[in-house]
Design an enzyme around this catalytic site. Structure first.
Site, PDB file in Angstrom:
ATOM      1  N   TYR A  18      -1.788  -0.581  11.006  1.00 21.46           N
ATOM      2  CA  TYR A  18      -1.913  -1.262   9.703  1.00 21.46           C
ATOM      3  C   TYR A  18      -0.730  -0.931   8.799  1.00 21.46           C
ATOM      4  O   TYR A  18      -0.038  -1.827   8.299  1.00 21.46           O
ATOM      5  CB  TYR A  18      -3.229  -0.860   9.021  1.00 21.46           C
ATOM      6  CG  TYR A  18      -3.251  -1.172   7.533  1.00 21.46           C
ATOM      7  CD1 TYR A  18      -3.250  -2.488   7.076  1.00 21.46           C
ATOM      8  CD2 TYR A  18      -3.246  -0.144   6.580  1.00 21.46           C
ATOM      9  CE1 TYR A  18      -3.241  -2.776   5.709  1.00 21.46           C
ATOM     10  CE2 TYR A  18      -3.237  -0.423   5.217  1.00 21.46           C
ATOM     11  CZ  TYR A  18      -3.239  -1.738   4.787  1.00 21.46           C
ATOM     12  OH  TYR A  18      -3.222  -2.013   3.437  1.00 21.46           O
ATOM     13  N   THR A  68       0.826  -1.207   0.000  1.00 24.10           N
ATOM     14  CA  THR A  68       0.000   0.000   0.000  1.00 24.10           C
ATOM     15  C   THR A  68       0.866   1.266   0.000  1.00 24.10           C
ATOM     16  O   THR A  68       2.010   1.233   0.492  1.00 24.10           O
ATOM     17  CB  THR A  68      -0.892  -0.011   1.261  1.00 24.10           C
ATOM     18  OG1 THR A  68      -1.454   1.280   1.453  1.00 24.10           O
ATOM     19  CG2 THR A  68      -0.095  -0.347   2.522  1.00 24.10           C
ATOM     20  N   ASP A  69       0.284   2.357  -0.485  1.00 28.83           N
ATOM     21  CA  ASP A  69       0.986   3.650  -0.410  1.00 28.83           C
ATOM     22  C   ASP A  69       1.020   4.184   1.024  1.00 28.83           C
ATOM     23  O   ASP A  69       1.754   5.121   1.323  1.00 28.83           O
ATOM     24  CB  ASP A  69       0.335   4.673  -1.358  1.00 28.83           C
ATOM     25  CG  ASP A  69      -1.124   4.957  -1.042  1.00 28.83           C
ATOM     26  OD1 ASP A  69      -1.696   4.321  -0.131  1.00 28.83           O
ATOM     27  OD2 ASP A  69      -1.718   5.828  -1.727  1.00 28.83           O
ATOM     28  N   GLU A  70       0.243   3.561   1.919  1.00 23.91           N
ATOM     29  CA  GLU A  70       0.182   4.078   3.293  1.00 23.91           C
ATOM     30  C   GLU A  70       1.500   3.895   4.040  1.00 23.91           C
ATOM     31  O   GLU A  70       1.721   4.515   5.074  1.00 23.91           O
ATOM     32  CB  GLU A  70      -0.986   3.430   4.055  1.00 23.91           C
ATOM     33  CG  GLU A  70      -2.298   3.673   3.340  1.00 23.91           C
ATOM     34  CD  GLU A  70      -3.545   3.298   4.131  1.00 23.91           C
ATOM     35  OE1 GLU A  70      -3.492   3.284   5.363  1.00 23.91           O
ATOM     36  OE2 GLU A  70      -4.570   3.027   3.476  1.00 23.91           O
ATOM     37  N   LYS A  76       2.357  -3.268   7.312  1.00 23.83           N
ATOM     38  CA  LYS A  76       2.617  -3.447   5.877  1.00 23.83           C
ATOM     39  C   LYS A  76       4.058  -2.991   5.554  1.00 23.83           C
ATOM     40  O   LYS A  76       4.745  -3.617   4.746  1.00 23.83           O
ATOM     41  CB  LYS A  76       1.623  -2.650   5.034  1.00 23.83           C
ATOM     42  CG  LYS A  76       0.198  -3.184   5.057  1.00 23.83           C
ATOM     43  CD  LYS A  76       0.031  -4.571   4.478  1.00 23.83           C
ATOM     44  CE  LYS A  76       0.234  -4.630   2.986  1.00 23.83           C
ATOM     45  NZ  LYS A  76      -0.105  -5.988   2.441  1.00 23.83           N
TER      46      LYS A  76
HETATM   47  P1  NAD Z   1      -9.439  -7.630   2.281  1.00 18.44           P
HETATM   48  O1  NAD Z   1      -9.471  -7.309   3.737  1.00 18.44           O
HETATM   49  O2  NAD Z   1     -10.642  -7.423   1.461  1.00 18.44           O
HETATM   50  O3  NAD Z   1      -8.987  -9.155   2.077  1.00 18.44           O
HETATM   51  C1  NAD Z   1      -7.958  -9.737   2.818  1.00 18.44           C
HETATM   52  C2  NAD Z   1      -8.014 -11.242   2.608  1.00 18.44           C
HETATM   53  O4  NAD Z   1      -6.910 -11.839   3.311  1.00 18.44           O
HETATM   54  C3  NAD Z   1      -9.282 -11.871   3.167  1.00 18.44           C
HETATM   55  O5  NAD Z   1      -9.779 -12.830   2.249  1.00 18.44           O
HETATM   56  C4  NAD Z   1      -8.823 -12.553   4.450  1.00 18.44           C
HETATM   57  O6  NAD Z   1      -9.579 -13.710   4.796  1.00 18.44           O
HETATM   58  C5  NAD Z   1      -7.385 -12.927   4.083  1.00 18.44           C
HETATM   59  N1  NAD Z   1      -6.512 -13.065   5.263  1.00 18.44           N
HETATM   60  C6  NAD Z   1      -6.383 -12.200   6.301  1.00 18.44           C
HETATM   61  N2  NAD Z   1      -5.509 -12.702   7.197  1.00 18.44           N
HETATM   62  C7  NAD Z   1      -5.081 -13.895   6.708  1.00 18.44           C
HETATM   63  C8  NAD Z   1      -4.176 -14.889   7.172  1.00 18.44           C
HETATM   64  N3  NAD Z   1      -3.542 -14.744   8.348  1.00 18.44           N
HETATM   65  N4  NAD Z   1      -3.965 -15.990   6.423  1.00 18.44           N
HETATM   66  C9  NAD Z   1      -4.620 -16.148   5.229  1.00 18.44           C
HETATM   67  N5  NAD Z   1      -5.502 -15.259   4.748  1.00 18.44           N
HETATM   68  C10 NAD Z   1      -5.728 -14.131   5.479  1.00 18.44           C
HETATM   69  O7  NAD Z   1      -8.193  -6.814   1.704  1.00 18.44           O
HETATM   70  P2  NAD Z   1      -8.011  -6.129   0.284  1.00 18.44           P
HETATM   71  O8  NAD Z   1      -8.579  -4.775   0.320  1.00 18.44           O
HETATM   72  O9  NAD Z   1      -8.421  -7.081  -0.756  1.00 18.44           O
HETATM   73  O10 NAD Z   1      -6.418  -5.969   0.248  1.00 18.44           O
HETATM   74  C11 NAD Z   1      -5.590  -7.004  -0.257  1.00 18.44           C
HETATM   75  C12 NAD Z   1      -4.133  -6.582  -0.166  1.00 18.44           C
HETATM   76  O11 NAD Z   1      -3.950  -5.379  -0.900  1.00 18.44           O
HETATM   77  C13 NAD Z   1      -3.671  -6.290   1.256  1.00 18.44           C
HETATM   78  O12 NAD Z   1      -2.353  -6.787   1.385  1.00 18.44           O
HETATM   79  C14 NAD Z   1      -3.698  -4.773   1.349  1.00 18.44           C
HETATM   80  O13 NAD Z   1      -2.730  -4.318   2.261  1.00 18.44           O
HETATM   81  C15 NAD Z   1      -3.339  -4.394  -0.078  1.00 18.44           C
HETATM   82  N6  NAD Z   1      -3.869  -3.089  -0.527  1.00 18.44           N
HETATM   83  C16 NAD Z   1      -5.196  -2.788  -0.393  1.00 18.44           C
HETATM   84  C17 NAD Z   1      -5.668  -1.563  -0.859  1.00 18.44           C
HETATM   85  C18 NAD Z   1      -7.146  -1.210  -0.756  1.00 18.44           C
HETATM   86  O14 NAD Z   1      -7.513  -0.082  -1.081  1.00 18.44           O
HETATM   87  N7  NAD Z   1      -8.029  -2.113  -0.359  1.00 18.44           N
HETATM   88  C19 NAD Z   1      -4.797  -0.656  -1.438  1.00 18.44           C
HETATM   89  C20 NAD Z   1      -3.442  -1.001  -1.568  1.00 18.44           C
HETATM   90  C21 NAD Z   1      -2.986  -2.214  -1.114  1.00 18.44           C
HETATM   91  P1  TYD Z   2     -10.757   3.615   4.241  1.00 15.64           P
HETATM   92  O1  TYD Z   2     -11.720   3.141   3.205  1.00 15.64           O
HETATM   93  O2  TYD Z   2     -10.840   3.019   5.608  1.00 15.64           O
HETATM   94  O3  TYD Z   2      -9.289   3.430   3.624  1.00 15.64           O
HETATM   95  P2  TYD Z   2      -7.856   3.969   4.201  1.00 15.64           P
HETATM   96  O4  TYD Z   2      -7.982   4.311   5.623  1.00 15.64           O
HETATM   97  O5  TYD Z   2      -6.994   2.751   3.988  1.00 15.64           O
HETATM   98  O6  TYD Z   2      -7.473   5.128   3.320  1.00 15.64           O
HETATM   99  O7  TYD Z   2     -10.912   5.168   4.384  1.00 15.64           O
HETATM  100  C1  TYD Z   2     -10.745   6.035   3.275  1.00 15.64           C
HETATM  101  C2  TYD Z   2     -10.848   7.454   3.789  1.00 15.64           C
HETATM  102  O8  TYD Z   2     -12.182   7.666   4.249  1.00 15.64           O
HETATM  103  C3  TYD Z   2      -9.946   7.729   4.982  1.00 15.64           C
HETATM  104  O9  TYD Z   2      -9.454   9.052   4.891  1.00 15.64           O
HETATM  105  C4  TYD Z   2     -10.866   7.607   6.180  1.00 15.64           C
HETATM  106  C5  TYD Z   2     -12.203   8.047   5.627  1.00 15.64           C
HETATM  107  N1  TYD Z   2     -13.393   7.399   6.214  1.00 15.64           N
HETATM  108  C6  TYD Z   2     -14.443   8.183   6.694  1.00 15.64           C
HETATM  109  O10 TYD Z   2     -14.410   9.419   6.643  1.00 15.64           O
HETATM  110  N2  TYD Z   2     -15.540   7.553   7.219  1.00 15.64           N
HETATM  111  C7  TYD Z   2     -15.637   6.199   7.308  1.00 15.64           C
HETATM  112  O11 TYD Z   2     -16.665   5.664   7.827  1.00 15.64           O
HETATM  113  C8  TYD Z   2     -14.553   5.405   6.794  1.00 15.64           C
HETATM  114  C9  TYD Z   2     -14.619   3.894   6.883  1.00 15.64           C
HETATM  115  C10 TYD Z   2     -13.449   6.061   6.260  1.00 15.64           C
END
Ligand code: NAD
Ligand code: TYD
Length: 352
Positions: free
Chosen positions: A156, A131-133, A160
């Site tokens: 989080y 992630t960019d975070e 990461k």
């Molecule tokens: P998500 O929470 O939707 O899915 C996570 C999955 O991982 C789930 O299916 C969960 O059951 C599985 N999991 C969790 N812990 C586990 C473990 N110990 N063993 C096996 N499986 C496990 O997450 P997502 O949004 O699909 O994100 C996927 C990846 O992409 C993550 O690594 C996240 O950091 C990265 N990412 C997400 C975003 C975003 O905007 N969602 C952006 C950039 C990077």
């Molecule tokens: P989120 O979807 O949790 O992603 P991330 O924290 O990984 O960026 O949140 C996106 C943005 O929205 C973040 O700035 C927090 C804000 N947010 C709210 O304002 N209200 C909410 O209920 C949630 C879940 C997030």
């Protein structure tokens, strides 16, 4: 790559990714989806996939932090490449309970790296999805590049960041053929409704309050999930070993702007309610502790080196996402009632 281990394939991005690569005519191998099926893992995200691709998709319920289970999966399925999505992924949950984030994101990544290291000659690629975070927050100017220093703010993002460092170290020290991608905020079908966009869609449809943290001025750089999947697949196949690629949509928007757009699309689609436009449901609530002000990604490297670019603009992607949540009422009801967890237990047994 014939037997690709996809971790976390029942989550939001992982399930979109599995559909994406199985639809690529250039890939005729098999996907082994290793997922613990936490609250965020929904095997129904992959309904129909095994039937559509006979012999090319298998799902195993296991914890990536369980060394013996990971070893078994590598051997049983002859894994020769890894795409690592599995993680605890929600910032708010990490603030309330960080331990699970360290177990899954740090220890789990370590276990996978060790299993891959033991089979080094056989593993052609270990791709780590991040992630960019990890870069922390920006002010109102500038963008993250691959050279930006790591300054994570939340449990989080710290977990990461730790996993990114492990992956790179396993390349430098042991020569594991790794790549890393650091991506901005994703949105699209199958996202669990704890994240901003699906939460706002479903709350607004139900006439519930729309909680916006602080003043809603925090900026995220939104990327449609399908564009992220294409980037990951490209880096996995064409990215240079040991390299990191930043991936972003170039679609920056303050949270309040996102929420207002969601409301407007719903008003257009479903009609304005008698009580007034859905924007009336917005509530500014107590801010998230350590809330990063702004993320923005400079994607020049992946664009120039690998020719990637996002295909979906934010307005089109948001409209498509709203439509998906309105159409897929069965999926939404399953997730809202928790029925998907019982289904997962019946299909894949108890959590490892
Ligand atoms: P998500 O929470 O939707 O899915 C996570 C999955 O991982 C789930 O299916 C969960 O059951 C599985 N999991 C969790 N812990 C586990 C473990 N110990 N063993 C096996 N499986 C496990 O997450 P997502 O949004 O699909 O994100 C996927 C990846 O992409 C993550 O690594 C996240 O950091 C990265 N990412 C997400 C975003 C975003 O905007 N969602 C952006 C950039 C990077
Ligand atoms: P989120 O979807 O949790 O992603 P991330 O924290 O990984 O960026 O949140 C996106 C943005 O929205 C973040 O700035 C927090 C804000 N947010 C709210 O304002 N209200 C909410 O209920 C949630 C879940 C997030």
């Amino acid at each position: 790559m014939q037997n690709i281990l996809v971790t976390g394939g029942c989550g939001f991005i992982g399930s979109n990714f599995i559909r994406h690569i199985l639809a690529d005519p250039g890939f005729q191998g098999r996907v082994i989806n290793l997922d613990k099926l936490t609250y965020a893992g929904n095997p129904r995200n992959l309904d129909g996939v095994a039937e559509a691709c006979p012999g090319r998709y298998v799902c195993v319920r296991a914890d990536i932090a369980d060394a013996a289970a990971v070893e078994r999966v590598f051997d049983e399925y002859g894994v020769d490449a890894v795409c690592h999505f599995a993680a605890e992924s929600h910032v708010d949950r990490s603030i309330l309970g960080p331990e699970e984030f360290l177990c899954a994101n740090v220890l789990g990544t370590f276990r996978l790296l060790e299993a891959a290291r033991r089979r080094k000659g056989k593993i052609t690629r270990f791709h780590h999805v991040s992630t960019d975070e990890v870069y922390g927050t920006l002010g109102m100017e500038g963008k993250f590049t691959e050279q930006s220093p790591y300054q994570p703010s939340s449990p989080y993002s710290a977990s990461k960041a730790a996993s990114d460092h492990l992956v790179r170290a396993w390349h430098v020290t042991y020569g594991l053929p790794v790549t890393v991608s650091n991506c901005s905020n994703n949105y699209g079908p199958y996202q669990f409704p704890e994240k901003l966009i699906p939460l706002m869609i479903l709350n607004a449809v139900a006439g519930k309050p729309l909680p916006v943290y602080g003043k809603g001025n925090n900026v995220r750089d939104w990327l449609y999930v399908e564009d992220h999947c294409a980037a990951v697949w490209l880096v996995m196949r064409k990215g240079r070993e040991g390299e990191t690629y930043n991936v972003g949509g170039g679609a920056e928007m303050p949270n309040i702007g996102v929420v207002r757009r969601v409301c407007r699309i719903l008003d257009e689609t479903l009609g304005v309610e008698a009580e007034g436009p859905r924007e009336r449901l917005v509530r500014f609530v107590t801010d998230r502790p350590g809330h990063d002000l702004r993320y923005a990604i400079d994607s020049e490297k992946i664009r120039k080196e690998l020719g990637w670019e996002p295909r979906m603009d934010f307005d089109g992607g948001l409209r498509r996402t709203v439509a998906w949540y309105l159409e897929n009422t069965g999926w939404v009801a399953d997730v809202q009632t928790g029925a998907y967890r019982e289904w997962a237990r019946r299909q894949y047994g108890e959590q490892a």
